[in-house]
Design an enzyme around this catalytic site. Structure first.
Site, mmCIF file in Angstrom:
data_model
loop_
_atom_site.group_PDB
_atom_site.id
_atom_site.type_symbol
_atom_site.label_atom_id
_atom_site.label_comp_id
_atom_site.label_asym_id
_atom_site.label_seq_id
_atom_site.Cartn_x
_atom_site.Cartn_y
_atom_site.Cartn_z
ATOM 1 N N ALA A 17 0.842 -1.202 0.000
ATOM 2 C CA ALA A 17 0.000 0.000 0.000
ATOM 3 C C ALA A 17 0.871 1.244 0.000
ATOM 4 O O ALA A 17 1.932 1.273 0.633
ATOM 5 C CB ALA A 17 -0.896 0.014 1.234
ATOM 6 N N ASP A 18 0.429 2.276 -0.713
ATOM 7 C CA ASP A 18 1.063 3.574 -0.531
ATOM 8 C C ASP A 18 0.908 3.958 0.942
ATOM 9 O O ASP A 18 -0.057 3.566 1.611
ATOM 10 C CB ASP A 18 0.420 4.622 -1.447
ATOM 11 C CG ASP A 18 1.356 5.786 -1.731
ATOM 12 O OD1 ASP A 18 2.365 5.942 -1.010
ATOM 13 O OD2 ASP A 18 1.089 6.535 -2.682
ATOM 14 N N CYS A 19 1.849 4.742 1.426
ATOM 15 C CA CYS A 19 1.996 4.898 2.870
ATOM 16 C C CYS A 19 0.739 5.463 3.545
ATOM 17 O O CYS A 19 0.260 6.545 3.188
ATOM 18 C CB CYS A 19 3.213 5.760 3.169
ATOM 19 S SG CYS A 19 4.734 4.951 2.619
#
Length: 744
Positions: free
Chosen positions: A264-266
């Site tokens: 996942a993107d942060c």
């Protein structure tokens, strides 16, 4: 800890990666497992598992962003190559792969010294839909095919171990470092008029999804064999991408046969709850949704903090955690993380002279010549004194763009141009935002005293950046006035150098007869000044092409950035996006680029027939035409999935350099569908090749295009079709007719 590591099967190099990964995961308790599923994996000391920082970045060199990489006295810097948008303009697959190889060498060397990880969340392969997007510098432009080809080649450079590039089972292939194609999918709004990427819902048609937003990722997986995909912050049609099983499990893993881990993107999982309020989920609901959808790793702490309680509450099974952990540890095992690989690489391999020269060559190859009134290159015999003016004239950090590390060194435009004559330097502006005209008069005086003037203008990260979309396509504030007044005052020819990521409406300069030459240099990296000087004074003949359309500024007033449609929407007055669908006037079109010499093409054949024999299990599909009289075939189209796709369009083009200077030509190959198909693209890139041709000489370039890939269209239901009829293959002013017909 008195552990005998040889007793642990996961340490046995003779076993398959999957067997080793299962042994490792089976040794952990549930609380231990969940602590390995964030970007800061804690490790499990009792079984000899070390901690690991998953987050490192290597977009155009080893970055200082992330929790993995850092610079210190031992490793004070790493080679900072041009940003992706600049390098893409070279349209050179070989260069893209070599850059990846150089970056992975420095990454491995830094890992051996304890200064970074082995899993790099790069490259960005999102196509540029809107010219206002703040992250254009990280991308490979607006064409989905080019974005995918760039991504696949850069990934191959990062990941491939020499001699082991291909195996029957790609998941068993060792890796030099691990690459990650991001941000999946339909992500290209950061922060525009209060609309934020962390809560934005991208309303996308299936046609645009298949044709544009998914295609670069498919190429990244199928041709690049990338070992990681990052899902994005946004929703797509109501569903957060990191919780969309159709996008993750069904498309990436099952349809494309992806081998690797999905991250996942942060804080994307956190934003499902905080930003999207998706299904009014609790934290335990959100982590369960994401894990079931196929998300293996959370860049953040939501997985480590909430997965255990989610299992205890019966929202997700521990077995699903095991599957994700195996995906993660197979990648680390392919990297030799537990075994030791590439141990000979060290400090001497970072900022090597070879890599510094490669950075300079990439800066030169990405240069795009936009205008030349028989003035460039400048002659050192005639130009003894040079006025170097502009807020980017002495640029250093601005040349690095986004996701940069600490460079080995800087060579600014001012420094490099000073080697060619006496230089009079004036800023002309207080930074690129150029808030007033206080310094313009000094710049005018400098231009009066010089034999020639170089204006280095444009943008930096204060104008276009992650989480910072642009409002317009103009040069900031007083930059235009500075350019006009300096041009008026100049004693000699004026050359304008634009350093930017996105396109800029510089129609005023294009039409100004005092401005004899215009060059675009993107964000050209640590050696950017050398690239500019070498091109301006003719040590290098530019051959780059624009990877994005440069629109006129009024384009942005015609539609909101949040409208995801690529095709024109007549009812709303939306003009369409990218060269594939926009047919209005531009400042400079996609693919534009001049040279100091001239080229012509000769084609050996101009007519090709492709009769495709169908069996009784292959069915024809209807295609909608603007005019019923254009429907000439009893079999308008066939699903690409129903074809063997063995047909190739093979042709050879002779590229002739008819000028007096050696040069590079980018042969751009487009396909155009049969006339009259409703809502189809105007044309699309299907191939390209950069070729060096000496003056008065010629080179032959052969293309073999897969018919299904190159002549495909996507209909409004999301089906990929190969239509019958007369297609065209276009190369500059030359074209080939390709007649596709279906017979039983």
């Amino acid at each position: 800890m008195n552990l005998t590591m040889s007793e642990f099967a996961y340490c046995d190099k003779s076993l398959p990666y999957e067997v080793r990964a299962k042994d490792l995961v089976d040794r952990m308790t549930l609380p231990e497992k969940v602590k390995q599923m964030g970007d800061n994996a804690t490790g499990v000391l009792r079984i000899g598992l070390p901690a690991y920082f998953w987050w490192s970045e290597a977009l155009h060199g080893i970055s200082g962003i992330g929790i993995g990489p850092y610079f210190n006295e031992l490793v004070p810097g790493a080679t900072s190559f041009p940003t992706v948008i600049h390098t893409t303009a070279a349209f050179n697959r070989t260069l893209w792969k070599i850059l990846g190889k150089a970056v992975s060498t420095e990454g491995r060397a830094m890992f051996n010294l304890g200064n970074t990880g082995l899993t790099y969340w790069s490259p960005v392969v999102n196509p540029v839909r809107d010219p206002r997007w703040g992250r254009i510098t990280e991308t490979s432009g607006e064409d989905p095919f080019v974005s995918g080809v760039y991504g696949a080649n850069y990934v191959r450079g990062l990941q491939d171990v020499e001699g082991q590039e291909q195996t029957n089972n790609t998941g068993s292939r060792p890796l030099k470092v691990s690459a990650c194609c991001k941000h999946y999918a339909a992500y290209d709004v950061d922060n525009w008029h209060g609309v934020n990427r962390k809560s934005f819902d991208a309303k996308v048609t299936e046609q645009d999804m298949v044709e544009t937003f998914l295609r670069p990722f498919e190429i990244c997986v199928k041709d690049g064999d990338v070992s990681s995909i990052m899902c994005s912050y946004n929703r797509v049609n109501g569903i957060p991408t990191c919780a969309d099983a159709a996008l993750l499990k069904e498309t990436i893993r099952k349809k494309w046969k992806f081998n690797g881990y999905i991250v996942a993107d942060c804080d994307s999982v956190l934003e499902m709850v905080r930003g999207h309020h998706f299904l009014n989920d609790t934290a335990e609901d959100a982590v369960a949704q994401a894990l079931k959808a196929g998300l293996d790793l959370d860049c953040g702490a939501y997985y480590p903090n909430h997965l255990e309680s989610s299992v205890r509450q019966g929202k997700v099974r521990e077995e699903e955690i095991d599957t994700s952990l195996k995906n993660l540890y197979v990648v680390l095992m392919r990297l030799g993380f537990f075994d030791g690989s590439f141990l000979t690489l060290g400090k001497r391999d970072i900022c090597s002279q070879e890599h510094i020269e490669l950075a300079a060559e990439a800066a030169r190859q990405g240069a795009v010549l936009l205008k030349n009134d028989a003035t460039l290159p400048l002659n050192t015999d005639a130009v003894k004194t040079l006025a170097v003016i502009g807020p980017n004239a002495n640029a250093t950090g601005a040349m690095l763009g986004n996701y940069a590390g600490v460079p080995c060194r800087y060579v600014s435009p001012l420094s490099a141009l000073s080697a060619f004559g006496e230089v009079i330097y004036e800023m002309g502006c207080e930074g690129v935002k150029c808030p007033n005209d206080k310094l313009i008069s000094k710049a005018q005086e400098a231009a009066k005293r010089a034999d020639a003037t170089i204006l280095v203008m444009g943008t930096d990260l204060s104008i276009e950046h992650e989480d910072r979309d642009r409002e317009d396509l103009l040069l900031p504030s007083y930059q235009k006035e500075l350019i006009i007044k300096v041009a008026e005052a100049s004693n000699g020819p004026v050359v304008l150098v634009i350093m930017s990521a996105g396109g800029v409406d510089i129609s005023f300069a294009k039409n100004n007869t005092k401005i004899k030459g215009i060059l675009w240099f993107g964000h050209p990296g640590q050696e950017g000044g050398r690239g500019i000087a070498d091109v301006v004074f003719g040590k290098y003949n530019p051959g780059g092409r624009l990877p994005i359309t440069w629109y006129e500024n009024d384009y942005v007033s015609k539609m909101p950035m949040t409208s995801m449609q690529l095709r024109p929407v007549d009812s709303l007055g939306y003009p369409g996006r990218t060269y594939k669908f926009f047919n209005g006037s531009t400042v400079y079109p996609f693919g534009f680029g001049l040279s100091y010499t001239s080229f012509s093409y000769k084609l050996a054949s101009t007519n090709i027939s492709l009769p495709v024999k169908l069996n009784r299990l292959q069915h024809c599909r209807n295609v909608e035409y603007t005019d019923k009289s254009l429907e000439q075939s009893s079999c308008p189209a066939v699903l690409v999935d129903d074809l063997t796709c063995e047909n190739e369009i093979v042709f050879e083009v002779e590229v002739q350099n008819v000028g007096d200077k050696d040069g590079n030509e980018v042969v751009m190959v487009y396909s155009k569908p049969p006339e009259g198909i409703v809502r189809s693209h105007i044309k699309q890139v299907v191939g390209f090749e950069r070729v060096f041709v000496a003056a008065k000489q010629s080179q032959k370039v052969k293309f073999a295009l897969n018919a299904c890939d190159s002549l495909r269209i996507v209909d409004d239901k999301g089906y990929i079709l190969l239509p019958s009829g007369l297609h065209k293959i276009i190369l500059g002013t030359e074209s080939i007719d390709v007649n596709v017909s279906y017979v039983r």
